[in-house]
Design an enzyme around this catalytic site. Structure first.
Site, short mmCIF file in Angstrom:
data_model
loop_
_atom_site.label_atom_id
_atom_site.label_comp_id
_atom_site.label_asym_id
_atom_site.label_seq_id
_atom_site.Cartn_x
_atom_site.Cartn_y
_atom_site.Cartn_z
N PRO A 147 39.24 68.40 -1.66
CA PRO A 147 38.72 67.22 -0.97
C PRO A 147 39.84 66.35 -0.43
O PRO A 147 40.84 66.11 -1.11
CB PRO A 147 37.96 66.48 -2.08
CG PRO A 147 38.66 66.90 -3.35
CD PRO A 147 39.11 68.32 -3.12
N CYS A 200 47.39 52.27 27.00
CA CYS A 200 47.18 52.51 28.42
C CYS A 200 46.49 53.85 28.60
O CYS A 200 47.12 54.84 29.01
CB CYS A 200 48.50 52.48 29.15
SG CYS A 200 49.23 50.86 29.02
N1 LLP Z 1 41.29 72.27 2.99
C1 LLP Z 1 41.59 72.78 4.19
C2 LLP Z 1 42.14 74.12 4.29
C3 LLP Z 1 41.39 72.00 5.33
O1 LLP Z 1 41.68 72.51 6.54
C4 LLP Z 1 40.87 70.68 5.21
C5 LLP Z 1 40.66 69.85 6.38
C6 LLP Z 1 40.59 70.19 3.93
C7 LLP Z 1 40.81 71.03 2.84
C8 LLP Z 1 40.08 68.81 3.69
O2 LLP Z 1 38.78 68.65 4.15
P1 LLP Z 1 38.02 67.27 3.85
O3 LLP Z 1 37.74 67.17 2.38
O4 LLP Z 1 38.92 66.18 4.27
O5 LLP Z 1 36.79 67.37 4.65
N2 LLP Z 1 41.30 65.33 11.63
C9 LLP Z 1 39.91 65.60 11.39
C10 LLP Z 1 39.71 66.37 10.11
C11 LLP Z 1 40.41 67.68 10.10
C12 LLP Z 1 40.18 68.39 8.83
C13 LLP Z 1 41.04 69.57 8.75
N3 LLP Z 1 41.00 70.25 7.52
C14 LLP Z 1 39.12 64.30 11.35
O6 LLP Z 1 39.72 63.25 11.55
O7 LLP Z 1 37.91 64.31 11.15
#
Ligand code: LLP
Length: 429
Positions: free
Chosen positions: A289, A359
Site C-alpha cells: 500500500p 504557464c
Molecule cells: N506496488 C506497485 C508495484 C505499484 O506500481 C504501485 C503503484 C503500488 C504498489 C502502490 O499502489 P497504491 O497503494 O498507492 O495504490 N501517480 C499515480 C499512481 C501511480 C501508482 C503506481 N504504482 C497517481 O497519482 O494516482
C-alpha cells in the site's frame, strides 16, 4: 468531512486538531501538512490486519507515494517494510536508517549502477521485472560474491482499468512477465537455475485506487494456480506471494469508505481456501500500500492570488501553487475536495475553476468547485494530498517546492523544508 481528522471551529478548517489558518500564517503557503497520527494509524491497520489474518505477512509501504526521510522513519517504527523503485528512494530510506532487510527493490528498468548500489546497501529483496534484469542481477551478485534474494514480477492478465480478468489476448504491460503467454514459467525456470539468485516467490500488482477486494481475489487465484503449476512442472514451491498495491482512498464524498481491515480478512480467507484447494502451503503474503498509507494524512494549503470571471464562461481562482506541487488534475483529471480554510461557514455560491500559477492552461487543481466569493489572500485547502503530490512535484517555471510540516499530538515540525532560490540554483555550474 471526508476524513475524521478534519473539523471546523469558528469558521476555520482544523486538521489533526490544528487550525490550518494558523499553520499557514506560521509556515507560509503553499504548504503540505501531514497528520502523523493518521499516518501511523493507517500503517497499523495494514500491519495488524495482515498479521491477524494471514499465516505470515508483511505490508510494504510503496514509498513512491511519498518518499521523505521522516516518513521512512515512521514507517520503520510502525514495523512495515518498504517498496522502493529507484536508487534515490533507496538512498533516502537508508539515510533514515530504514532496516534494509525489509526493503524490496522494484522497477522495470534498473541500471547496473542501481543494482550494484542496492546490493551494497544490503537491500532485502529485488523484485525482478524481466529476463534482462535477471541476468544483470545474477552477474552483479556473482561479482560481489553474494546470493541475492528475489521475487519475480509477473503479469496475471487483469486489466488495470476495469480490474477484470482478461481471458484472451496479449497481456500488454511494460511491467513484469506474463503468465498467460507461458513466458512466466520460463522466467521462473531461468531464475531457479542461477546460482546467485535466491528465488523466494512471485509478485503481481494490478492497479491503484482499488476499492474492492475482487481484484485481489482474482490476482490471488491466478497467482496461486501458477504456484501450483510451478510445483507440478518445476518442483518449486514459492514461499512468498506479493499481491501488490493497497486499497483506494476518499478524494471526495462520492468515493466509498473501505473497511481495509475487514477486506484484508476476506482476502486472507480467499488465499487460505485457494491454497487448500490446490494443496499448497500458505505462502507469506505481502501487500504494497502506498496511497492508503499517506493520502488522507496529507492536505495542501494555498493562498488565493486572484479571481476572474469571464461572463458567459466561468470564473477562475488562481492560487500560489499548482501542477508543480500537485500535477494529478493535469495528468489524470483527478478529483479533489477543496475547502475555504478560513471561511468554512460562509455561503458557497461561487462556482469556479481553481487554477495553478504555472504557464500552462491545463494547470488546474479542480474545476466546478463551489466556494464562497473568494478574495486575494483567502486560504484554500485541498484535501487528501498526502500521496503522489510531493513525490510528483516539479520545479516547472522554476517554482520552489513547498515544505512538509508534520502535525503530531499538538506539535508541529518541519520534515522537509521549503525550497530556496539557492536550492533552485544549486546544480548550476
Ligand atoms: N506496488 C506497485 C508495484 C505499484 O506500481 C504501485 C503503484 C503500488 C504498489 C502502490 O499502489 P497504491 O497503494 O498507492 O495504490 N501517480 C499515480 C499512481 C501511480 C501508482 C503506481 N504504482 C497517481 O497519482 O494516482
Amino acid at each position: 468531512m471526508i476524513c475524521d481528522n478534519l473539523s471546523v471551529k469558528n469558521g476555520h478548517l482544523y486538521f489533526a486538531g490544528r487550525d490550518t489558518t494558523e499553520l499557514a500564517a506560521r509556515y507560509g503557503t503553499p504548504l503540505y501538512l501531514m497528520d502523523e497520527e493518521r499516518l501511523r494509524r493507517n500503517c497499523r491497520v495494514y500491519r495488524e490486519a495482515m498479521g491477524r489474518s494471514f499465516a505470515s505477512a508483511l505490508p510494504l509501504y510503496a514509498s513512491k507515494a511519498l518518499a521523505c526521510r521522516r516518513v521512512y522513519e515512521i514507517i520503520a517504527e510502525e514495523g512495515l517494510g518498504a517498496d522502493v523503485v529507484s536508487a534515490g528512494e533507496l538512498y533516502l530510506a537508508r539515510s533514515a536508517a530504514f532496516p534494509m532487510d525489509k526493503v524490496f527493490f522494484h522497477g522495470n528498468s534498473k541500471t547496473d549502477e542501481e543494482i550494484s548500489f542496492a546490493m551494497d546497501c544490503g537491500v532485502g529483496y529485488f523484485i525482478i521485472d524481466n529476463a534482462d534484469e535477471l541476468a544483470a542481477v545474477e552477474r552483479i551478485a556473482a561479482e560481489k560474491g553474494i546470493r541475492q534474494k528475489a521475487l519475480l514480477r509477473l503479469t496475471p492478465g487483469i486489466d488495470p482499468h476495469t480490474f477484470a480478468a482478461v481471458s484472451t489476448g496479449q497481456v500488454d504491460s511494460k511491467f513484469g512477465v506474463p503468465i498467460e503467454t507461458g513466458q512466466a514459467l520460463t522466467f521462473v525456470r531461468q531464475a531457479l537455475e542461477l546460482p546467485h539468485i535466491h528465488l523466494r516467490g512471485i509478485h503481481a500488482h494490478v492497479g491503484s485506487q482499488v476499492f474492492t477486494s475482487q481484484v485481489f481475489y482474482d490476482t490471488a487465484d491466478i497467482m496461486l494456480r501458477f504456484m501450483a503449476e510451478l510445483r507440478d512442472k518445476l518442483g518449486y514451491t514459492a514461499e512468498i506471494l506479493n499481491l501488490g498495491g493497497g486499497y483506494g482512498v476518499r478524494y471526495t464524498q462520492s468515493d466509498p469508505v473501505v473497511d481495509i481491515a475487514g477486506e484484508i480478512g476476506k482476502v486472507a480467507e480467499h488465499v487460505k481456501a485457494g491454497c487448500a484447494a490446490l494443496g499448497l502451503p500458505e505462502p507469506m503474503v505481502l501487500m504494497e500500500p502506498g496511497r492508503s498509507i499517506v493520502a488522507d494524512a496529507g492536505l495542501t494549503l494555498y493562498t488565493v492570488q486572484s479571481t476572474k470571471t469571464i461572463p458567459g464562461y466561468r470564473s477562475y481562482v488562481s492560487v500560489d501553487g499548482g501542477m508543480t506541487d500537485n500535477p494529478r488534475y493535469a495528468l489524470y483529471h483527478a478529483s479533489y475536495t477543496i475547502e475555504p480554510a478560513g471561511r468554512m461557514d460562509d455561503e458557497r455560491d461561487f462556482v469556479c475553476t481553481v487554477g495553478g500559477r504555472c504557464c500552462e492552461s491545463g494547470d488546474m487543481i479542480q474545476e466546478d468547485v463551489a466556494l464562497p466569493r473568494l478574495q486575494r489572500g483567502d486560504l484554500l485547502a485541498v484535501l487528501t494530498t498526502g500521496a503522489y503530490n510531493h513525490s510528483m512535484a516539479s520545479n516547472y517555471n522554476t517554482v520552489a517546492r513547498p515544505p512538509i510540516v508534520m502535525l503530531s499530538g499538538g506539535r508541529d515540525y518541519v520534515a522537509v523544508r521549503r525550497e530556496t532560490f539557492a536550492d533552485l540554483a544549486a546544480r548550476e555550474l
